[in-house]
Scaffold this motif. Sequence first.
Motif, PDB file in Angstrom:
ATOM      1  N   GLY A  10      -6.449   0.322  -3.157  1.00  0.00           N
ATOM      2  CA  GLY A  10      -5.203   0.933  -2.670  1.00  0.00           C
ATOM      3  C   GLY A  10      -4.471   1.578  -3.836  1.00  0.00           C
ATOM      4  O   GLY A  10      -5.093   2.084  -4.778  1.00  0.00           O
ATOM      5  N   THR A  11      -3.135   1.528  -3.778  1.00  0.00           N
ATOM      6  CA  THR A  11      -2.320   2.199  -4.796  1.00  0.00           C
ATOM      7  C   THR A  11      -2.666   1.694  -6.201  1.00  0.00           C
ATOM      8  O   THR A  11      -3.016   2.483  -7.093  1.00  0.00           O
ATOM      9  N   ALA A  12      -2.563   0.388  -6.416  1.00  0.00           N
ATOM     10  CA  ALA A  12      -2.728  -0.155  -7.772  1.00  0.00           C
ATOM     11  C   ALA A  12      -4.182  -0.108  -8.225  1.00  0.00           C
ATOM     12  O   ALA A  12      -4.472   0.251  -9.375  1.00  0.00           O
ATOM     13  N   ASP A  34     -13.537  -2.264  -1.770  1.00  0.00           N
ATOM     14  CA  ASP A  34     -12.545  -2.280  -0.692  1.00  0.00           C
ATOM     15  C   ASP A  34     -13.282  -2.406   0.648  1.00  0.00           C
ATOM     16  O   ASP A  34     -14.420  -1.952   0.777  1.00  0.00           O
ATOM     17  N   ARG A  35     -12.588  -2.977   1.623  1.00  0.00           N
ATOM     18  CA  ARG A  35     -13.272  -3.243   2.899  1.00  0.00           C
ATOM     19  C   ARG A  35     -13.425  -1.993   3.751  1.00  0.00           C
ATOM     20  O   ARG A  35     -14.192  -1.964   4.703  1.00  0.00           O
ATOM     21  N   GLN A  42       1.241   4.677   2.406  1.00  0.00           N
ATOM     22  CA  GLN A  42       2.017   3.784   3.281  1.00  0.00           C
ATOM     23  C   GLN A  42       3.491   4.178   3.456  1.00  0.00           C
ATOM     24  O   GLN A  42       4.059   3.966   4.535  1.00  0.00           O
ATOM     25  N   ARG A  61     -10.745   7.147   0.883  1.00  0.00           N
ATOM     26  CA  ARG A  61     -10.434   6.272  -0.253  1.00  0.00           C
ATOM     27  C   ARG A  61     -11.245   6.628  -1.490  1.00  0.00           C
ATOM     28  O   ARG A  61     -10.743   6.699  -2.600  1.00  0.00           O
ATOM     29  N   VAL A  76     -14.070  -8.699   0.548  1.00  0.00           N
ATOM     30  CA  VAL A  76     -14.206  -9.795  -0.418  1.00  0.00           C
ATOM     31  C   VAL A  76     -13.942 -11.106   0.314  1.00  0.00           C
ATOM     32  O   VAL A  76     -12.978 -11.199   1.083  1.00  0.00           O
ATOM     33  N   GLY A 104      -3.190  -6.179  -2.535  1.00  0.00           N
ATOM     34  CA  GLY A 104      -1.997  -5.874  -1.761  1.00  0.00           C
ATOM     35  C   GLY A 104      -1.410  -7.058  -1.015  1.00  0.00           C
ATOM     36  O   GLY A 104      -1.661  -8.225  -1.335  1.00  0.00           O
ATOM     37  N   CYS A 160       8.122  -2.821   0.177  1.00  0.00           N
ATOM     38  CA  CYS A 160       9.256  -1.909   0.256  1.00  0.00           C
ATOM     39  C   CYS A 160      10.425  -2.506   1.050  1.00  0.00           C
ATOM     40  O   CYS A 160      10.673  -2.132   2.201  1.00  0.00           O
ATOM     41  N   ASP A 289       1.008  -5.411  -5.181  1.00  0.00           N
ATOM     42  CA  ASP A 289       1.676  -6.405  -4.326  1.00  0.00           C
ATOM     43  C   ASP A 289       1.058  -7.801  -4.378  1.00  0.00           C
ATOM     44  O   ASP A 289       1.664  -8.759  -3.904  1.00  0.00           O
ATOM     45  N   ALA A 298       6.232  -2.690  -4.236  1.00  0.00           N
ATOM     46  CA  ALA A 298       6.428  -1.250  -4.034  1.00  0.00           C
ATOM     47  C   ALA A 298       5.423  -0.458  -4.849  1.00  0.00           C
ATOM     48  O   ALA A 298       4.957  -0.915  -5.902  1.00  0.00           O
ATOM     49  N   GLY A 299       5.125   0.731  -4.350  1.00  0.00           N
ATOM     50  CA  GLY A 299       4.211   1.616  -5.062  1.00  0.00           C
ATOM     51  C   GLY A 299       4.755   1.955  -6.446  1.00  0.00           C
ATOM     52  O   GLY A 299       3.994   2.085  -7.407  1.00  0.00           O
ATOM     53  N   SER A 300       6.083   2.083  -6.550  1.00  0.00           N
ATOM     54  CA  SER A 300       6.663   2.427  -7.856  1.00  0.00           C
ATOM     55  C   SER A 300       6.409   1.297  -8.854  1.00  0.00           C
ATOM     56  O   SER A 300       6.105   1.542 -10.025  1.00  0.00           O
ATOM     57  N   LYS A 378      12.360  12.005  -2.061  1.00  0.00           N
ATOM     58  CA  LYS A 378      11.535  11.106  -1.240  1.00  0.00           C
ATOM     59  C   LYS A 378      10.387  11.887  -0.583  1.00  0.00           C
ATOM     60  O   LYS A 378       9.239  11.445  -0.571  1.00  0.00           O
TER      61      LYS A 378
END
Length: 416
Positions: A10-12, A34-35, A42, A61, A76, A104, A160, A289, A298-300, A378
């Motif tokens: 995902g993001t991270a 990843d699955r 998101q 992805r 996993v 996540g 978030c 996360d 958060a993504g940030s 945003k």
Amino acid sequence: MASLLILGGGTAGTMAANLLRKHLPSEWTITVVDRDDDHHYQPGYLFVPFWMKPSRVSRNRWAQLSGGIEHIQAAVSRVVPDERRVNLADGRSLDYDWLIIASGSVPRHDLIPGLSDGPLWGTKIHDFYTLDGARRLAEALPDFEEGKILVHLAELPIKCPVAPLEFAFLLEDHFRKRGNRHKVDITYVTPLDGAFTKPVSAKAFGDLLEDRSIRLAADFTVSHVDNDTSRLVSYDGRELPFDLLVTIPPHTGAQFITDSGLGNDMGFVPVDKLTLRAKADDRIFVLGDASDIPTSKAGSVAHFATELFVDNFLAAIKGEPLPNEFDGHANCFLESGRGQALLLDFNYDTEPLPGEFPAPVVGPMKLLKRTRLNHLGKLAFEQIYWHMLLPGKRLPVPLKMSMAGKRQPDTAQKEK
Ligand SMILES: Cc1cc2nc3c(=O)[nH]c(=O)nc-3n(C[C@H](O)[C@H](O)[C@H](O)COP(=O)(O)OP(=O)(O)OC[C@H]3O[C@@H](n4cnc5c(N)ncnc54)[C@H](O)[C@@H]3O)c2cc1C
């Protein structure tokens, strides 16, 4: 030859893989597991019930990974740190030298009795924290003409934490534009004692709820949903009737974390909050996360922490002290409807404060204040996410929170 395994693309996980590929020698293998092959933006879920096409949220992805990164599409099932091995649900196992967990957090509708296991789910009860949920809500909203709506936050932490408030403000704006706002009664239901966690922002968001005639039901710890009477019931016996309930349920970490004995009671991995190194094992880092760090999910946060993590990882593999410390920096826009948004910038120690956030080119952005520029920021973030953040390009934003432009609450109070 050494191997880095990243659990979660995902993001991270994607950002970490792309950044580390630029820095690790080519004989290092980097593999992302990843699955599924569907990467979601998101933050877009928030807009799907109102105007964003669901297809715009999702991209392949594996196409987000740069060259020289391998991927495996499988779930996993367990990490075995003592053997430096990861078991997959399809029976395969993968060895690693170093492991990043970036799996996540998961919205758990099943943890509230009567929420997703009763007849009202998908008719009177909705969510927008999954793409399917947001899509169903987009179909349901046009038919809602009048009645009571509850926007309900079950508990923290969630991804978030401002998104439930944003949803309430956008919902209010939606009915205002449709001309039937006067027939719709909106209540924001929260287990907190105010609109948000920290005093200065709680006051700002509380005032905004009042300004928009959105009721606040605070200190509401949900016990269950009564499907027979369409009521949300709290542990202290309060009952809130609804015609539409939009719930953000409790979140936990991925099941394999608990099954591996690596999680706390919510399935998040305990880490050193400054280095993101797992407390249980020096060869494991946790990004995004999935860890228990006391800042927003958060993504940030994933972005700032992952960029700081890269030098730490390069030091760790050489057995050197880790040079960087993450301060919990989070930076979020909060949509307030009417084409405006507020900006929040904070970290482990400093709550969101008013003032200005220095931004190159577009000029300073207002903190904790509704502006058009914040709203445009945003919206712009969607393209920044796909084209800069995920590929690991440097953004012109400090990785650690800066006090430049911020005003302490007492100063802010005096200036009013
Ligand atoms: C409605 C909404 C609005 C948001 N708005 C914002 C915003 O405005 N700003 C902001 O900064 N953040 C926002 N976020 C939060 C942000 O999207 C997340 O914090 C961020 O995506 C977390 O990144 P991550 O890599 O930790 O997790 P994710 O991006 O969720 O990635 C985790 C990955 O792990 C994989 N995985 C999990 N378990 C397994 C398993 N057993 N086997 C294999 N793979 C597995 C998943 O498939 C997933 O791809 C929002 C989130 C939501 C839901």
